[in-house]
Design an enzyme around this catalytic site. Structure first.
Site, PDB file in Angstrom:
ATOM      1  N   ASN A   1       0.801  -1.230   0.000  1.00  0.00           N
ATOM      2  CA  ASN A   1       0.000   0.000   0.000  1.00  0.00           C
ATOM      3  C   ASN A   1       0.837   1.285   0.000  1.00  0.00           C
ATOM      4  O   ASN A   1       0.460   2.269  -0.631  1.00  0.00           O
ATOM      5  CB  ASN A   1      -1.038  -0.015   1.132  1.00  0.00           C
TER       6      ASN A   1
ATOM      7  N   THR B   1      -2.338  -8.860  10.144  1.00  0.00           N
ATOM      8  CA  THR B   1      -2.199  -9.458  11.466  1.00  0.00           C
ATOM      9  C   THR B   1      -1.938 -10.971  11.396  1.00  0.00           C
ATOM     10  O   THR B   1      -1.044 -11.462  12.098  1.00  0.00           O
ATOM     11  CB  THR B   1      -3.424  -9.096  12.329  1.00  0.00           C
TER      12      THR B   1
ATOM     13  N   GLU C   1       4.122  -4.113  12.535  1.00  0.00           N
ATOM     14  CA  GLU C   1       3.145  -3.038  12.287  1.00  0.00           C
ATOM     15  C   GLU C   1       2.015  -3.689  11.494  1.00  0.00           C
ATOM     16  O   GLU C   1       2.173  -3.993  10.311  1.00  0.00           O
ATOM     17  CB  GLU C   1       3.778  -1.894  11.491  1.00  0.00           C
TER      18      GLU C   1
ATOM     19  N   CYS D   1      -3.146   1.490   6.593  1.00  0.00           N
ATOM     20  CA  CYS D   1      -3.331   0.905   7.931  1.00  0.00           C
ATOM     21  C   CYS D   1      -4.011   1.920   8.830  1.00  0.00           C
ATOM     22  O   CYS D   1      -4.851   1.575   9.649  1.00  0.00           O
ATOM     23  CB  CYS D   1      -1.997   0.469   8.501  1.00  0.00           C
TER      24      CYS D   1
ATOM     25  N   GLU E   1       7.850   2.321  15.434  1.00  0.00           N
ATOM     26  CA  GLU E   1       8.630   2.951  14.377  1.00  0.00           C
ATOM     27  C   GLU E   1       8.524   4.456  14.587  1.00  0.00           C
ATOM     28  O   GLU E   1       7.700   4.912  15.379  1.00  0.00           O
ATOM     29  CB  GLU E   1       8.091   2.561  12.993  1.00  0.00           C
TER      30      GLU E   1
HETATM   31  P1  NAD Z   1       0.433  -9.331   3.983  1.00  0.00           P
HETATM   32  O1  NAD Z   1       0.663  -9.650   5.410  1.00  0.00           O
HETATM   33  O2  NAD Z   1      -0.270 -10.308   3.148  1.00  0.00           O
HETATM   34  O3  NAD Z   1       1.859  -9.088   3.237  1.00  0.00           O
HETATM   35  C1  NAD Z   1       2.804  -8.159   3.715  1.00  0.00           C
HETATM   36  C2  NAD Z   1       4.200  -8.608   3.295  1.00  0.00           C
HETATM   37  O4  NAD Z   1       4.491  -9.853   3.927  1.00  0.00           O
HETATM   38  C3  NAD Z   1       4.355  -8.857   1.793  1.00  0.00           C
HETATM   39  O5  NAD Z   1       5.665  -8.485   1.399  1.00  0.00           O
HETATM   40  C4  NAD Z   1       4.211 -10.364   1.697  1.00  0.00           C
HETATM   41  O6  NAD Z   1       4.831 -10.923   0.562  1.00  0.00           O
HETATM   42  C5  NAD Z   1       4.903 -10.816   2.976  1.00  0.00           C
HETATM   43  N1  NAD Z   1       4.499 -12.136   3.460  1.00  0.00           N
HETATM   44  C6  NAD Z   1       3.311 -12.784   3.254  1.00  0.00           C
HETATM   45  N2  NAD Z   1       3.337 -13.995   3.852  1.00  0.00           N
HETATM   46  C7  NAD Z   1       4.559 -14.104   4.455  1.00  0.00           C
HETATM   47  C8  NAD Z   1       5.175 -15.117   5.239  1.00  0.00           C
HETATM   48  N3  NAD Z   1       4.558 -16.260   5.527  1.00  0.00           N
HETATM   49  N4  NAD Z   1       6.429 -14.897   5.714  1.00  0.00           N
HETATM   50  C9  NAD Z   1       7.063 -13.748   5.444  1.00  0.00           C
HETATM   51  N5  NAD Z   1       6.536 -12.763   4.693  1.00  0.00           N
HETATM   52  C10 NAD Z   1       5.294 -12.929   4.212  1.00  0.00           C
HETATM   53  O7  NAD Z   1      -0.251  -7.907   3.979  1.00  0.00           O
HETATM   54  P2  NAD Z   1      -0.938  -7.146   2.765  1.00  0.00           P
HETATM   55  O8  NAD Z   1      -2.292  -7.663   2.565  1.00  0.00           O
HETATM   56  O9  NAD Z   1       0.003  -7.123   1.613  1.00  0.00           O
HETATM   57  O10 NAD Z   1      -0.991  -5.651   3.356  1.00  0.00           O
HETATM   58  C11 NAD Z   1      -2.097  -5.113   3.953  1.00  0.00           C
HETATM   59  C12 NAD Z   1      -2.022  -5.206   5.453  1.00  0.00           C
HETATM   60  O11 NAD Z   1      -0.918  -4.452   5.951  1.00  0.00           O
HETATM   61  C13 NAD Z   1      -3.242  -4.606   6.141  1.00  0.00           C
HETATM   62  O12 NAD Z   1      -3.660  -5.440   7.188  1.00  0.00           O
HETATM   63  C14 NAD Z   1      -2.723  -3.294   6.700  1.00  0.00           C
HETATM   64  O13 NAD Z   1      -3.451  -2.782   7.783  1.00  0.00           O
HETATM   65  C15 NAD Z   1      -1.337  -3.655   7.062  1.00  0.00           C
HETATM   66  N6  NAD Z   1      -0.505  -2.455   7.200  1.00  0.00           N
HETATM   67  C16 NAD Z   1      -0.093  -2.074   8.445  1.00  0.00           C
HETATM   68  C17 NAD Z   1       0.647  -0.911   8.608  1.00  0.00           C
HETATM   69  C18 NAD Z   1       1.112  -0.460   9.968  1.00  0.00           C
HETATM   70  O14 NAD Z   1       2.022   0.363  10.018  1.00  0.00           O
HETATM   71  N7  NAD Z   1       0.542  -0.946  11.050  1.00  0.00           N
HETATM   72  C19 NAD Z   1       0.960  -0.133   7.494  1.00  0.00           C
HETATM   73  C20 NAD Z   1       0.505  -0.540   6.240  1.00  0.00           C
HETATM   74  C21 NAD Z   1      -0.224  -1.716   6.095  1.00  0.00           C
END
Ligand code: NAD
Length: 484
Positions: free
Chosen positions: A154, A232, A252, A286, A464
Site C-alpha cells: 500500500n 495481522t 506493524e 493501515c 517505528e
Molecule cells: P500481507 O501480510 O499479506 O503481506 C505483507 C508482506 O508480507 C508482503 O511483502 C508479503 O509478501 C509478505 N508475506 C506474506 N506472507 C509471508 C510469510 N509467511 N512470511 C514472510 N513474509 C510474508 O499484507 P498485505 O495484505 O500485503 O498488506 C495489507 C495489510 O498491511 C493490512 O492489514 C494493513 O493494515 C497492514 N498495514 C499495516 C501498517 C502499519 O504500520 N501498522 C501499514 C501498512 C499496512
C-alpha cells in the site's frame, strides 16, 4: 513468449542486480488489469545470497562513526530525490495510486531518511556517575546485525524507509522484501541509493512471494531482526517463527481506526477529515479511518456531509489528470471489500452511496470501487469487526462519549484513533481511554517522524518513528567501570 514490456532480474544484492532463480511473477497495472512487467522471484538460495552480502557488509558499516553513516545515507537520499520524477509514475503504475499521492509518498519516504540522518548528529546515551564510590556506569548501544524488512503494497516506499532509516543509522544492514505485486519502485530505489554512494551490501532487496522469499528471510539464522509491516495473521506467524532463536521482531499490523465526532465538534472539519482519512489511497492504509462514531444529535448533518463528499470524489486512473481516488490494488482486494459491504448491508446497514464498481466504461478493466458509506450496520457485522482495507466507511450513531469509547475499544485492533470536540476535558479523557497507539485530537490522521508510532493489541508490537525506533534496532549493554 512473454508479452510484457520489461523483465526484471528481481533482486538487488551487494550493489548490483541479481537474477533470481525462481519463476517469474507478473506485475499488473491496477488501472487496467494488464501485466506490464515480469520479475523473477527469489528462491531460498537467492535470499541466502542477499543475507550473506548484508552480513559481510555489516562490520565495516557498523564501525563507521554514526554521523558518517548519517552523512552517507543523506547523500544517497538526495540522489533518490533527484530521480523523483522517474519513481512517481513507476509507483503509480504498479500500485494504482494517483500521481499526486505517489509524489507525496516518495517525498515522505525521503523525509524519513533525512529525519534519521539529522538524528545521527545528536544521539547521546545514559551515564551514571556514582553507582558505588568511584564506580560509574554507562549504557552502550550496539546494532543488532542483519535486519529483514518485509513490506506490503500500500505504501511501498514509506513503509520501507520507516525501517531502513533507523536500522542503517544504528549500524545494521538490511535485506528488504517488498510485496510480490509492488517490487519495481523498491528495486529502483535501492539502485538509486547505491548510485548515491550507499556502500554495497548495506541495503539489499529480494523480491517474490511471502511464502518463499519472506519465509526464507524470517527463518535465516544470520537475520537477527525482522521488521514487518502487513496483515495481522502473517504478523502472528512471523512472531511465532521469530521465537526460534529469540529473533528480535517489530510488527506493524492491521488496524480499524475509530473516529469519534462529539456534538460540539467543528462538524465541517470533522467530515472533511473523515472523508480524507477514509478515501485517501483508495482506503488502503493501515491508519485509515475505518469506523466513525458520531453523537446522535449531530449525526444526520455529519452523515450527509460525509456521504456527499464521498459521492463527489473523482474516481479514475492514477495517471489521469483530476483523479482524486485511483483503483484498488488488486481484484482480490476489491472482492474482499465488496463482500464486507454486502454482508454488512444485508445484515441491516443502510447503504448511502457506492457499494459497486463505478459504471464508467473506461474503468471496467481496472480494479475500481466507488467510495462507499454505510450507516448503522450491526455491531457484529463485517464492517464493524474486520479491517476494511478499501474505500468503504461505516458510520454509527452513539449516545455519548462513554458509548463511543466503548464501541471504539470493542475491536481486536488498536492502531490509530481520532476525536473531534471543542471541549478539552473530553478530548483528554478520550485520549486517555481509547486503546490505540495514536490519538489525533481535531487533527487529520498524519504520522510524524518526531513521534513514536505502533499499534496496541493485535495491531502490532514495537515502535517505528521517533527516537524510540532506535530501541528496536539496537541491543543495549550496561557497562560498569570499577574504581581501580
Ligand atoms: P500481507 O501480510 O499479506 O503481506 C505483507 C508482506 O508480507 C508482503 O511483502 C508479503 O509478501 C509478505 N508475506 C506474506 N506472507 C509471508 C510469510 N509467511 N512470511 C514472510 N513474509 C510474508 O499484507 P498485505 O495484505 O500485503 O498488506 C495489507 C495489510 O498491511 C493490512 O492489514 C494493513 O493494515 C497492514 N498495514 C499495516 C501498517 C502499519 O504500520 N501498522 C501499514 C501498512 C499496512
Amino acid at each position: 513468449m512473454s508479452t510484457v514490456e520489461t523483465t526484471y532480474a528481481g533482486s538487488f544484492i551487494a550493489g548490483a542486480q541479481h537474477r533470481n532463480a525462481g519463476d517469474p511473477l507478473e506485475v499488473v497495472n491496477p488501472a487496467d488489469g494488464r501485466p506490464f512487467a515480469e520479475v523473477a522471484t527469489a528462491t531460498e538460495a537467492d535470499v541466502d545470497a542477499a543475507v550473506q552480502a548484508a552480513h559481510q557488509a555489516q562490520h565495516t558499516w557498523s564501525e563507521l562513526a554514526v554521523s558518517k553513516r548519517g552523512e552517507i545515507l543523506g547523500r544517497a537520499a538526495h540522489h533518490v530525490e533527484e530521480h523523483l520524477d522517474e519513481l512517481i509514475p513507476l509507483l503509480t503504475r504498479e500500485q494504482g495510486k494517483t500521481l499526486r499521492d505517489s509524489r507525496i509518498e516518495i517525498a515522505k519516504a525521503i523525509d524519513t531518511l533525512m529525519h534519521y540522518v539529522g538524528l545521527s548528529k545528536s544521539l547521546r546515551g545514559a551515564h551514571t556517575p556514582n553507582l558505588d564510590p568511584g564506580v560509574e556506569g554507562y549504557v552502550l548501544r550496539r546494532p543488532i546485525g542483519v535486519v529483514g524488512a518485509i513490506v506490503p503494497w500500500n505504501f511501498p516506499t514509506t513503509l520501507l524507509c520507516n525501517k531502513l532509516a533507523p536500522a542503517l543509522v544504528a549500524g545494521n544492514t538490511v535485506v528488504a522484501k517488498p510485496a510480490a505485486t509492488t517490487p519495481l519502485t523498491t528495486l529502483r530505489f535501492a539502485e538509486l541509493l547505491a548510485e548515491g554512494g550507499l556502500p554495497e551490501g548495506v541495503f539489499n532487496v529480494v523480491t517474490g512471494r511471502g511464502s518463499v522469499a519472506g519465509e526464507a528471510l524470517v527463518t535465516h539464522p544470520l537475520v537477527r531482526k525482522i521488521a514487518f509491516t502487513g496483515s495481522t495473521p502473517v504478523g502472528e506467524r512471523i512472531m511465532a517463527q521469530c521465537a526460534h532463536g529469540v529473533k528480535r521482531v517489530t510488527l506493524e499490523l492491521g488496524g480499524s481506526d475509530p473516529m469519534i465526532i462529539c456534538d460540539d465538534a467543528d462538524l465541517a472539519a470533522a467530515a472533511s477529515a473523515a472523508s480524507m482519512g477514509r478515501f485517501y489511497n483508495c482506503g488502503q492504509a493501515c491508519l485509515a479511518i475505518k469506523r466513525v462514531y458520531v453523537f446522535e444529535s449531530v449525526a444526520d448533518e455529519v452523515i450527509q456531509s460525509i456521504a456527499a463528499k464521498a459521492s463527489r470524489l473523482k474516481v479514475g486512473r492514477g495517471d489521469a489528470g483530476g483523479t482524486q481516488m485511483g483503483p484498488m490494488h488488486t481484484n482480490a482486494q476489491r472482492s474482499e471489500v465488496a463482500g464486507q459491504v454486502s454482508q454488512s448491508v444485508g445484515a441491516g446497514g443502510e447503504l448511502l452511496t457506492g457499494g459497486t464498481a463505478p459504471d464508467d466504461p473506461e474503468l471496467t478493466d481496472g480494479f475500481f470501487y466507488s467510495p462507499t458509506v454505510v450507516v448503522d450496520p450491526p455491531h457484529d457485522s463485517a464492517m464493524a469487526t474486520e479491517e476494511v482495507f478499501g474505500p468503504a466507511l461505516p458510520i454509527w450513531r452513539v449516545a455519548d462519549l462513554d458509548e463511543a469509547i466503548a464501541r471504539a475499544n470493542a475491536s481486536q485492533f488498536g492502531l490509530g484513533s481520532s476525536v473531534w470536540t471543542r471541549d478539552l476535558a473530553r478530548a483528554r479523557e478520550a485520549a486517555r481511554r481509547i486503546e490505540a497507539g495514536y490519538t489525533w485530537i481535531n487533527s487529520r490522521t498524519k504520522v510524524y517522524d518526531e513521534l513514536p508510532f505502533g499499534g496496541w493489541k493485535s495491531s502490532g508490537y514495537g515502535k517505528e518513528h521517533g527516537e524510540e525506533a532506535f530501541d528496536f534496532y539496537t541491543e543495549t549493554k550496561s557497562v560498569v567501570l570499577g574504581a581501580s
